[in-house]
Design a protein around this motif. Sequence first.
Motif, PDB file in Angstrom:
ATOM      1  N   LYS A 223       0.837  -1.207   0.000  1.00 31.78           N
ATOM      2  CA  LYS A 223       0.000   0.000   0.000  1.00 31.78           C
ATOM      3  C   LYS A 223       0.868   1.252   0.000  1.00 31.78           C
ATOM      4  O   LYS A 223       0.607   2.211  -0.751  1.00 31.78           O
ATOM      5  N   ILE A 232      -2.755   5.390  -7.520  1.00 29.62           N
ATOM      6  CA  ILE A 232      -4.198   5.620  -7.424  1.00 29.62           C
ATOM      7  C   ILE A 232      -4.696   6.520  -8.552  1.00 29.62           C
ATOM      8  O   ILE A 232      -5.802   6.325  -9.082  1.00 29.62           O
ATOM      9  N   ILE A 254      -8.162  -0.179  -5.917  1.00 33.61           N
ATOM     10  CA  ILE A 254      -8.407   1.001  -5.074  1.00 33.61           C
ATOM     11  C   ILE A 254      -8.911   0.583  -3.709  1.00 33.61           C
ATOM     12  O   ILE A 254      -8.553   1.162  -2.680  1.00 33.61           O
ATOM     13  N   ILE A 257      -5.913  -0.373  -1.537  1.00 37.52           N
ATOM     14  CA  ILE A 257      -5.043   0.750  -1.160  1.00 37.52           C
ATOM     15  C   ILE A 257      -5.754   1.692  -0.200  1.00 37.52           C
ATOM     16  O   ILE A 257      -5.130   2.283   0.696  1.00 37.52           O
ATOM     17  N   ALA A 258      -7.073   1.849  -0.351  1.00 37.09           N
ATOM     18  CA  ALA A 258      -7.825   2.825   0.440  1.00 37.09           C
ATOM     19  C   ALA A 258      -8.150   2.342   1.844  1.00 37.09           C
ATOM     20  O   ALA A 258      -8.872   3.025   2.575  1.00 37.09           O
ATOM     21  N   GLY A 263      -4.293   6.377   2.155  1.00 33.29           N
ATOM     22  CA  GLY A 263      -4.869   5.898   0.904  1.00 33.29           C
ATOM     23  C   GLY A 263      -6.228   6.508   0.643  1.00 33.29           C
ATOM     24  O   GLY A 263      -6.567   6.845  -0.498  1.00 33.29           O
ATOM     25  N   CYS A 267      -7.257   8.936  -2.524  1.00 33.17           N
ATOM     26  CA  CYS A 267      -8.389   8.620  -3.403  1.00 33.17           C
ATOM     27  C   CYS A 267      -9.284   9.842  -3.608  1.00 33.17           C
ATOM     28  O   CYS A 267      -9.726  10.127  -4.723  1.00 33.17           O
ATOM     29  N   ALA A 272     -11.706  10.053  -7.032  1.00 35.22           N
ATOM     30  CA  ALA A 272     -12.260   8.718  -7.223  1.00 35.22           C
ATOM     31  C   ALA A 272     -13.748   8.645  -6.906  1.00 35.22           C
ATOM     32  O   ALA A 272     -14.460   7.803  -7.460  1.00 35.22           O
TER      33      ALA A 272
END
Length: 310
Positions: A223, A232, A254, A257-258, A263, A267, A272
């Motif tokens: 990450k 991202i 995503i 990672i979020a 993260g 985003c 996003a």
Amino acid sequence: MANCLIPDHYPNQIDITRTPLAFGDRAVPRLNRELQNKTTLLTRQRALRSLCDYLHDPEHIASCIEEGIPESLKELLSDSDPFCRYKSAECLYVLSCNSNGRRAIVDQGIIQTLSVLFDDTEVMARRNSHKAVEMVSEFAFGSEGIVDLKLIKTLVNKLKTELDDIKELILDTLHFCMQVDTDQALEAKAMEVFTSLLKNEAETIRAKAARDIFDLSIPLEGKNEALKLDTISLLVNLLNDQDSFVRCKAALAIEAIAITTPGKYQCIKAGAIPSLVSLINDTLSEMRVNALKVYFNFDLKKKLFSCFKF
């Protein structure tokens, strides 16, 4: 009066490029002897052609393994003739489609020899070797064997130079191997390579690269690496891709990672949220599930969740 003429060509039923099969249980021993023929190249080539067809029948796999065919093919992988190398790799790929064949390839240490063909000058040899390794990696003992041989770095480096169709095979192999161990991929800078492949023109490669980013983002180190590379931003762009499979895998990456707070903020910064909102009504059920999973990640922080505008 009719004349009796001897034709100057073979009958249609005879293929001179293949060795004739012996009857019954003598077929495999004869093929194995001809594969081991060191003096006549044509004999080896014809035996390989016949063997490749013979192995497509699952009932023949067990007898071939008992007779030592995998070991003979292993020797032919280093043959000086390009045809013998690529055809023996093709035979091993056919073997790898069978459970007994996969086990024989792993137990007899053939994966290491197949990996030598990754640098072969013959494209077909490289393609068939990757097909065989990918098929073996789909099962736990196979992917563990690849990880134990420390081939992950080699596979990652090949993603930079190989043809697109071979890149797809490598991405699949890494996908299964990273389910066993991600440390080698992180050390090989795989996240950087996967991120660069998100810009590839082929939809399949973009989707598989996003899927592999998800696999590599399971540990915290992955990450953090994705955040450093600003992965991202590229994944958010893929949420608007025309291919549904690409959108689905981008949302999946995503989601991984979020999970961390940095993260989540990245985003939001990449924009996003609007794209994810539109994907709730996507026709693909997997896409809707992945979008909702990202929402659940944001729900952990009320301040972040307030950024959503439905």
